[in-house]
Design an enzyme around this catalytic site. Sequence first.
Site, PDB file in Angstrom:
ATOM      1  N   ASN A 252       0.523  -1.202  -0.259  1.00  0.00           N
ATOM      2  CA  ASN A 252       0.074   0.050  -0.372  1.00  0.00           C
ATOM      3  C   ASN A 252       0.964   1.524   0.430  1.00  0.00           C
ATOM      4  OD1 ASN A 252      -2.398   1.584  -0.291  1.00  0.00           O
ATOM      5  ND2 ASN A 252      -3.189   0.711   2.174  1.00  0.00           N
ATOM      6  N   HIS A 283      -6.348   3.065  12.191  1.00  0.00           N
ATOM      7  CA  HIS A 283      -7.451   1.885  10.764  1.00  0.00           C
ATOM      8  C   HIS A 283      -8.372   0.938  12.833  1.00  0.00           C
ATOM      9  CE1 HIS A 283      -3.584   0.307   8.687  1.00  0.00           C
ATOM     10  NE2 HIS A 283      -5.104   0.289   7.783  1.00  0.00           N
TER      11      HIS A 283
END
Length: 380
Positions: A252, A283
């Site tokens: 990512n 997250h």
Amino acid sequence: MGSFALLVFIPALCSVILICSLGPQEVHRWTFFFQMSWQTLCHLGLHYTEYYLQEPPSMRLCITLSSLMLLTQRVTSLSLDICEGKVEAASRGIKNRSSLFEHLCKALPYFSYLLFFPALLGGSLCSFQRFQARVQGSSSLCPRDSFWALTWRGLQILGLECLKVVMRGVVSAGAGLADCQQLQCICVMWSTAGLFKLTYYSHWLLDDSLLCAAGFGSEFRQSPGEDGYIPDADIWTLETTHRISLFTRKWNQSTARWLRRLIFQHGRAWPLLQTFAFSAWWHGLHPGQVFGFLCWAVMVEADYLIHNFANLFIRSWPMQLVYRTVTWAHTQLIIAYVMLAVEVRSLSSLWLLCNSYNSVFPMVYCILLFLLAKRKYKFN
């Protein structure tokens, strides 16, 4: 998203108000504090549903939270650009007696950037400068080239989806972490993590295709002074590297670069640990995410010491080949372990993972980290 869309529109509106009213030295601190506070409250609502009420969360809420996390990326990226002087602060260009219309005209580009629809669905982080250049400029890629680029991505996505079907069959046919025994748990972990990785790769390529179709892909020429496009999926490097640190930088990629700029470069003490701790916060702070990201940070630190030590003593190419093969397999197994820890939602599943043979792989790196750090300290 339905009514959950307000969870995205409200912070976007408030962030633009803060950007237009605060000075360059204050805007990042206040926008960061507000955006992360809002996102944390939303994640706490998800925790309340999952852990207290023991109910499955709404799919619309999950999609909204994903878009909110991407909005946080763009808000903090824009505020950092203003703080570093890469983007002119809106407060400088607006006089005290300016009309409401002038204020709206000044704020409109920020609204467009924060609520850019394809970027709310996913894809690589696009800087404000690049976004403006793409909106104001014309496409330098002919339709034929764009067609072939999208066709190639479509074929890649199709291949990944076929692999997902095969891997899902392997995972379904095998035992789970609760039923596996001894070395069988390693195969369960590897196959499950492989399914997760294929899903990520497919989604990243799909997001990249959407941005390409919207005129923000890597095929479009870069203007002078404009930040380059960073695709999230570098599948070849991710699957062939024998270094956890390189895997971390390539996984990512745009988010990794954003975290490095936002946290790592400003961290005074233990910047690596701060970066992974913030990533767990961003997250959602699920138990598996906290454990997984902190474990990942320790593995990266161990990776630096192990490879620096090995480069001093391993010279012959046969030994280098053996070393790369062993460390490649170990890297892939550690990443699989971290990925399962991050993806599980229940404490019972996390305990099954930690209590299995799979914990041997990160423990080996932890022991090597302790021994090499002690040796390095004595040497210094």
